[in-house]
Design a protein around this motif. Structure first.
Motif, mmCIF file in Angstrom:
data_model
loop_
_atom_site.group_PDB
_atom_site.id
_atom_site.type_symbol
_atom_site.label_atom_id
_atom_site.label_comp_id
_atom_site.label_asym_id
_atom_site.label_seq_id
_atom_site.Cartn_x
_atom_site.Cartn_y
_atom_site.Cartn_z
ATOM 1 N N UNK A 157 -5.210 6.895 6.969
ATOM 2 C CA UNK A 157 -5.309 5.743 7.848
ATOM 3 C C UNK A 157 -4.028 4.917 7.844
ATOM 4 N N UNK A 158 -3.445 4.723 6.657
ATOM 5 C CA UNK A 158 -2.170 4.004 6.569
ATOM 6 C C UNK A 158 -1.060 4.765 7.282
ATOM 7 N N UNK A 159 -1.082 6.090 7.165
ATOM 8 C CA UNK A 159 -0.096 6.926 7.867
ATOM 9 C C UNK A 159 -0.183 6.707 9.375
ATOM 10 N N UNK A 160 -1.403 6.715 9.915
ATOM 11 C CA UNK A 160 -1.566 6.523 11.355
ATOM 12 C C UNK A 160 -1.083 5.146 11.793
ATOM 13 N N UNK A 161 -1.298 4.136 10.951
ATOM 14 C CA UNK A 161 -0.853 2.778 11.303
ATOM 15 C C UNK A 161 0.677 2.733 11.410
ATOM 16 N N UNK A 162 1.368 3.293 10.408
ATOM 17 C CA UNK A 162 2.837 3.291 10.428
ATOM 18 C C UNK A 162 3.350 4.145 11.583
ATOM 19 N N UNK A 163 2.712 5.308 11.799
ATOM 20 C CA UNK A 163 3.114 6.179 12.902
ATOM 21 C C UNK A 163 2.914 5.485 14.241
ATOM 22 N N UNK A 164 1.780 4.798 14.399
ATOM 23 C CA UNK A 164 1.542 4.068 15.640
ATOM 24 C C UNK A 164 2.592 2.998 15.879
ATOM 25 N N UNK A 165 2.968 2.296 14.821
ATOM 26 C CA UNK A 165 4.012 1.273 14.939
ATOM 27 C C UNK A 165 5.339 1.902 15.372
ATOM 28 N N UNK A 166 5.678 3.039 14.786
ATOM 29 C CA UNK A 166 6.925 3.727 15.148
ATOM 30 C C UNK A 166 6.907 4.157 16.616
ATOM 31 N N UNK A 167 5.756 4.622 17.086
ATOM 32 C CA UNK A 167 5.652 5.034 18.488
ATOM 33 C C UNK A 167 5.844 3.837 19.411
ATOM 34 N N UNK A 168 5.202 2.726 19.084
ATOM 35 C CA UNK A 168 5.329 1.523 19.910
ATOM 36 C C UNK A 168 6.792 1.076 19.996
ATOM 37 N N UNK A 169 7.511 1.169 18.885
ATOM 38 C CA UNK A 169 8.899 0.724 18.843
ATOM 39 C C UNK A 169 9.876 1.742 19.420
ATOM 40 N N UNK A 170 9.480 2.988 19.487
ATOM 41 C CA UNK A 170 10.444 4.046 19.784
ATOM 42 C C UNK A 170 10.812 4.166 21.253
ATOM 43 N N UNK A 171 9.805 4.208 22.124
ATOM 44 C CA UNK A 171 10.072 4.472 23.528
ATOM 45 C C UNK A 171 10.230 5.943 23.845
ATOM 46 N N UNK A 172 10.129 6.828 22.853
ATOM 47 C CA UNK A 172 10.287 8.260 23.128
ATOM 48 C C UNK A 172 8.974 8.888 23.582
#
Length: 235
Positions: A157-172
């Motif tokens: 669950x923590x992994x998904x939270x960090x991954x989701x944050x990275x996606x939001x910030x990435x734009x890729x």
């Protein structure tokens, strides 16, 4: 040289991640819902033992599917790290480690599941135990598997939270996919901590299953299909 590597490698890594996600998704559904859920009778060790002995090969296929999940969790940890390293290397590495910890804990949980098989073998050294005692031992191992897996899901669950944050910030990839993964992460964490804290968790099991399954399926499946068919915006 760097642009050439980015143009060729990142889309391929995205496809690897998409395929890996789908393999984990479907193997997990098969092993958990079509195998374990069909064989385990909650609160009835004797009926569960009877089902396991009558469907040993189905049980083995379920364990194989879980092993495949662990293997592709490692692949996915690497692929997602490579994809989001340009966004934030530290957070990308942290997300990868969280997924690896989840995979390691799940591998320990699988040891409990594998330990059920010797109890089904009918070996001579087991003759000192009654059928009821063997059934109780099998049920304890199955519960230990679930409890260990529960610990791993906290890290997932923590992994998904960090991954989701990275996606939001990435734009890729579309930001909405990152938001969906963050919602899914909250579902996993809510269910895991409720399982730990609520003595009457079983009374609300179906509700918590929906809290996990609905955002998890929508978020993770959408993300995996996007990686597989759309890839990432390298620019």
């Amino acid at each position: 040289m760097t642009k050439q590597i980015a143009d060729i490698t990142l889309p391929n890594v995205a496809r690897i991640a998409g395929v890996g996600y789908l393999i984990i998704f479907f193997s997990g559904i098969y092993a958990n819902f079509f195998v374990l859920e069909s064989l385990i009778v909650p609160g009835d060790a004797v009926a569960t033992a009877s089902n396991l002995m009558a469907n040993e090969m189905l049980f083995r296929f379920g364990m194989l599917a879980f092993v495949i999940m662990v293997i592709f969790d490692l692949v996915l940890a690497w692929a997602l790290y490579v994809l989001f390293r340009p966004v934030n290397q530290t957070l990308s590495l942290f997300a990868a480690w969280l997924r690896l910890v989840n995979g390691a804990i799940f591998a320990v949980a699988l040891y409990q599941l594998f330990s059920v098989l010797p109890l089904l073998s009918g070996a001579a050294y087991l003759q000192v135990y009654t059928a009821g005692q063997l059934a109780d031992q099998e049920m304890l191992l199955l519960k230990a598997f679930n409890n260990t897996w529960l610990i791993g899901l906290i890290f997932f669950g923590l992994h998904l939270f960090v991954l989701g944050y990275l996606i939001v910030k990435s734009g890729i990839v579309p930001r909405i996919l990152g938001l969906l993964l963050i919602v899914a992460s909250l579902g996993y964490l809510t269910d895991s901590f409720a399982n730990i804290l609520l003595p009457n968790y079983a009374d609300y099991k179906e509700m918590f299953l929906l809290i996990v399954a609905v955002p998890g399926v929508i978020g993770e499946l959408s993300f995996s299909l996007w990686l597989l068919f759309k890839g990432v915006n390298v620019e």
